[in-house]
Design a protein around this motif. Structure first.
Motif, PDB file in Angstrom:
ATOM      1  N   TYR A 376     -13.295  40.432  37.723  1.00  0.00           N
ATOM      2  CA  TYR A 376     -12.838  41.497  36.997  1.00  0.00           C
ATOM      3  C   TYR A 376     -13.323  41.697  35.629  1.00  0.00           C
ATOM      4  O   TYR A 376     -13.823  42.894  35.098  1.00  0.00           O
ATOM      5  N   ALA A 377     -13.362  40.601  34.874  1.00  0.00           N
ATOM      6  CA  ALA A 377     -13.548  40.889  33.394  1.00  0.00           C
ATOM      7  C   ALA A 377     -14.860  40.759  33.287  1.00  0.00           C
ATOM      8  O   ALA A 377     -15.659  41.319  32.108  1.00  0.00           O
ATOM      9  N   SER A 378     -15.661  40.327  34.404  1.00  0.00           N
ATOM     10  CA  SER A 378     -17.244  40.237  33.909  1.00  0.00           C
ATOM     11  C   SER A 378     -17.844  41.742  34.382  1.00  0.00           C
ATOM     12  O   SER A 378     -19.100  41.936  33.808  1.00  0.00           O
ATOM     13  N   LEU A 379     -17.211  42.749  34.819  1.00  0.00           N
ATOM     14  CA  LEU A 379     -17.422  43.892  35.179  1.00  0.00           C
ATOM     15  C   LEU A 379     -17.395  44.906  33.970  1.00  0.00           C
ATOM     16  O   LEU A 379     -16.409  44.705  33.060  1.00  0.00           O
ATOM     17  N   ASP A 380     -18.150  45.963  33.840  1.00  0.00           N
ATOM     18  CA  ASP A 380     -18.013  46.819  32.607  1.00  0.00           C
ATOM     19  C   ASP A 380     -17.071  47.935  32.718  1.00  0.00           C
ATOM     20  O   ASP A 380     -16.225  48.200  31.870  1.00  0.00           O
ATOM     21  N   SER A 381     -17.133  48.620  33.765  1.00  0.00           N
ATOM     22  CA  SER A 381     -16.356  49.833  33.886  1.00  0.00           C
ATOM     23  C   SER A 381     -14.906  49.722  34.719  1.00  0.00           C
ATOM     24  O   SER A 381     -15.047  48.674  35.650  1.00  0.00           O
ATOM     25  N   GLU A 382     -13.997  50.454  34.658  1.00  0.00           N
ATOM     26  CA  GLU A 382     -12.843  50.407  35.416  1.00  0.00           C
ATOM     27  C   GLU A 382     -13.046  50.721  36.922  1.00  0.00           C
ATOM     28  O   GLU A 382     -12.564  49.924  37.875  1.00  0.00           O
ATOM     29  N   ASP A 383     -14.011  51.682  37.195  1.00  0.00           N
ATOM     30  CA  ASP A 383     -14.173  51.880  38.406  1.00  0.00           C
ATOM     31  C   ASP A 383     -14.813  50.802  39.225  1.00  0.00           C
ATOM     32  O   ASP A 383     -14.567  50.765  40.440  1.00  0.00           O
ATOM     33  N   GLU A 384     -15.692  50.125  38.883  1.00  0.00           N
ATOM     34  CA  GLU A 384     -16.467  48.770  39.469  1.00  0.00           C
ATOM     35  C   GLU A 384     -15.326  47.765  39.785  1.00  0.00           C
ATOM     36  O   GLU A 384     -15.354  47.107  40.817  1.00  0.00           O
ATOM     37  N   ARG A 385     -14.272  47.691  38.988  1.00  0.00           N
ATOM     38  CA  ARG A 385     -13.532  46.699  38.930  1.00  0.00           C
ATOM     39  C   ARG A 385     -12.651  46.949  40.314  1.00  0.00           C
ATOM     40  O   ARG A 385     -12.302  46.162  41.120  1.00  0.00           O
ATOM     41  N   LYS A 386     -12.136  48.336  40.134  1.00  0.00           N
ATOM     42  CA  LYS A 386     -11.448  48.737  41.340  1.00  0.00           C
ATOM     43  C   LYS A 386     -12.296  48.591  42.764  1.00  0.00           C
ATOM     44  O   LYS A 386     -11.484  48.399  43.883  1.00  0.00           O
ATOM     45  N   ARG A 387     -13.399  48.782  42.695  1.00  0.00           N
ATOM     46  CA  ARG A 387     -14.491  48.719  44.007  1.00  0.00           C
ATOM     47  C   ARG A 387     -15.008  47.255  44.219  1.00  0.00           C
ATOM     48  O   ARG A 387     -15.743  47.189  45.024  1.00  0.00           O
ATOM     49  N   LEU A 388     -14.423  46.384  43.511  1.00  0.00           N
ATOM     50  CA  LEU A 388     -15.025  44.941  43.531  1.00  0.00           C
ATOM     51  C   LEU A 388     -14.756  44.338  45.045  1.00  0.00           C
ATOM     52  O   LEU A 388     -15.654  43.782  45.479  1.00  0.00           O
ATOM     53  N   LEU A 389     -13.767  44.535  45.483  1.00  0.00           N
ATOM     54  CA  LEU A 389     -13.544  44.040  46.838  1.00  0.00           C
ATOM     55  C   LEU A 389     -13.770  45.008  47.867  1.00  0.00           C
ATOM     56  O   LEU A 389     -13.451  44.231  49.200  1.00  0.00           O
ATOM     57  N   ALA A 390     -14.187  46.133  47.596  1.00  0.00           N
ATOM     58  CA  ALA A 390     -14.182  47.120  49.052  1.00  0.00           C
ATOM     59  C   ALA A 390     -15.455  46.768  50.113  1.00  0.00           C
ATOM     60  O   ALA A 390     -15.239  47.214  51.137  1.00  0.00           O
ATOM     61  N   GLY A 391     -16.537  45.960  49.456  1.00  0.00           N
ATOM     62  CA  GLY A 391     -17.134  45.842  50.360  1.00  0.00           C
ATOM     63  C   GLY A 391     -17.350  44.580  51.276  1.00  0.00           C
ATOM     64  O   GLY A 391     -18.078  44.080  51.935  1.00  0.00           O
ATOM     65  N   LEU A 392     -16.353  43.869  50.826  1.00  0.00           N
ATOM     66  CA  LEU A 392     -16.189  42.444  51.823  1.00  0.00           C
ATOM     67  C   LEU A 392     -15.811  42.776  53.300  1.00  0.00           C
ATOM     68  O   LEU A 392     -15.031  43.690  53.572  1.00  0.00           O
ATOM     69  N   LEU A 393     -16.610  42.048  54.214  1.00  0.00           N
ATOM     70  CA  LEU A 393     -16.489  42.171  55.344  1.00  0.00           C
ATOM     71  C   LEU A 393     -15.192  41.502  56.103  1.00  0.00           C
ATOM     72  O   LEU A 393     -15.169  40.234  55.583  1.00  0.00           O
ATOM     73  N   VAL A 394     -14.596  42.163  56.907  1.00  0.00           N
ATOM     74  CA  VAL A 394     -13.305  41.276  57.681  1.00  0.00           C
ATOM     75  C   VAL A 394     -13.357  41.391  58.878  1.00  0.00           C
ATOM     76  O   VAL A 394     -13.662  42.381  59.675  1.00  0.00           O
ATOM     77  N   LYS A 395     -13.360  40.264  59.721  1.00  0.00           N
ATOM     78  CA  LYS A 395     -13.474  40.135  61.213  1.00  0.00           C
ATOM     79  C   LYS A 395     -11.919  40.172  61.639  1.00  0.00           C
ATOM     80  O   LYS A 395     -11.211  39.212  61.257  1.00  0.00           O
TER      81      LYS A 395
END
Length: 425
Positions: A376-395
């Motif tokens: 989270y700290a490595s990202l610049d914007s608040e929106d990027e932090r919120k969407r950090l885990l959105a792309g993880l694939l779950v089986k």
């Protein structure tokens, strides 16, 4: 010799002839018997007529016997070492058995001592080690005999001796016997019994101290405040309770109105004094009607102190529902740290609509909370932090799906929010 041979021959011949005749008449059985008699008579005659064998010569050697095989030094040494090893093995087994027996005896002794110690911590036994210490000045007040009569009726120990804080009641607890004698422990609880006049002096002195020179007013304060401050400065762990004995001031509302009229102070000033005593000096206030209420309060504190050791022991022990292994969907963490990643996943499962599959996928991508916070700290914007885990694939159940922006934002708010009242959903 020729005559002897002929006689023998004649005897045998006659026997054979007679045996032949008998065989013809009597059968085969008589023939065998006669033959045996003939052989016996022949051997007896021969032994009688033949000369005995010559005695052995003195110098002749005896019959040779089978010689024993002589062992070598290596075999003798090997046998000796084997015997020593067997003896040492027996000694080791004997020592191990004795040590095991001693360990069992010590373990039984420890268990017995632990059981005896636990038995002494029971309230009905622990209360016998408590002593109620009463300041002699309290016995001059009317109705104080109720306290002594109640303690005697309960068969509780009490002593009348001067206290460090005048007009107070304290408790001591006997410890195990030592070489120098019986040791005791002073409890933190102290009851300071005051009349309404003494309490008004105390409130007035504390109020002046809060609004003026604290050092000067402490020195000029009345006989109640100075000993109280000295007691608290001597032992900061003391918990002092002020018992104000006056039936007219049992309720806080009535008491505040009377204090206001007598001291010329408003409610805010009185509350300021009481809050100061409670927060900064750990002193609480209780209005009681008479000495019967004081007696009931002393009995309640004594019973609570008798239950204290067992409760402290229960707090130090492991929680009864935290058993080894899995319990209530929990995870056991070993000394080497194994199991922490499962705990991390269980922590995320506590969030609303976060399934075990989603939690496992996030834990696999970020094996610890610290790694997730670093991401989270490595990202610049608040929106990027919120969407950090959105792309993880779950089986899940043979299907693949993504975590999604909603769950990703909820996890982000959970681990980064500073507001404890924040609603995650």
């Amino acid at each position: 010799m020729s005559m002897l041979r002929r006689a023998t021959t004649w005897e045998i011949s006659a026997s054979e002839e007679s045996g032949t005749e008998t065989e013809e008449v009597g059968g085969g059985e008589n023939k065998c018997n006669r033959t045996e008699r003939i052989s016996t008579s022949t051997s007896s005659s021969s032994s009688t007529l033949l000369p005995p064998p010559p005695p052995p010569r003195p110098g002749a050697a005896a019959d040779p016997s089978p010689a024993k095989k002589r062992r070598s030094k290596e075999e003798i040494e090997a046998d000796r070492r084997g015997a020593e090893e067997r003896r040492e093995g027996r000694e080791r087994r004997r020592t191990a058995r004795a040590q095991e027996k001693e360990e069992r005896r010590e373990e039984q002794l420890r268990r017995r001592e632990a059981a005896e110690h636990l038995k002494t911590l029971r309230p009905e036994n622990c209360i016998k080690t408590l002593t109620v210490c009463i300041d002699p000045a309290l016995l001059q007040q009317h109705g104080s005999d109720l306290l002594l009569g109640s303690l005697a009726a309960c068969h509780w120990r009490f002593s009348i001796e001067s206290q460090q804080l005048p007009h107070s009641i304290s408790w001591t607890r006997d410890l195990a016997q030592e070489k120098d004698g019986a040791a005791f422990l002073e409890e933190e609880q102290v009851l300071l019994v005051l009349t309404m006049v003494d309490f008004m002096d105390l409130v007035f002195a504390v109020s002046k101290m809060l609004h003026g020179d604290r050092q000067e007013l402490e020195a000029e304060a009345g006989s109640v405040l100075c000993p109280l401050y000295e007691c608290l400065n001597r032992d900061a762990m003391k918990v002092v309770t002020l018992l104000v004995t006056d039936s007219e001031y049992r309720t806080n509302t009535h008491g505040d109105e009377t204090l206001q009229s007598n001291l010329g102070m408003n409610n805010l000033d009185i509350e300021e004094v009481l809050v100061y005593l409670q927060l900064y000096k750990n002193v609480s206030l209780v209005f009681v009607a008479d000495w019967q209420d004081v007696t009931d309060h002393v009995r309640s504190v004594t019973k609570a102190l008798s239950k204290r050791p067992l409760r402290l022991l229960a707090e130090r022990e492991e929680l009864p529902f935290c058993v080894d292994g899995s319990w209530a969907s929990g995870v056991r963490v070993e000394r080497d740290g194994s199991g922490l990643i499962q705990v991390w996943g269980k922590q995320m499962e506590q969030l609303n609509r976060v399934s075990p599959a989603v939690a496992s996928r996030v834990a696999a991508a970020y094996p610890s909370p610290q790694l997730l916070l670093q991401a989270y700290a490595s990202l610049d914007s608040e929106d990027e932090r919120k969407r950090l885990l959105a792309g993880l694939l779950v089986k899940s159940e043979g299907k693949e799906r993504r975590v999604g922006p909603e769950i990703s934002a909820r996890i982000y708010r959970c681990f980064t929010a500073q507001n404890p009242e924040l609603v995650l959903d």
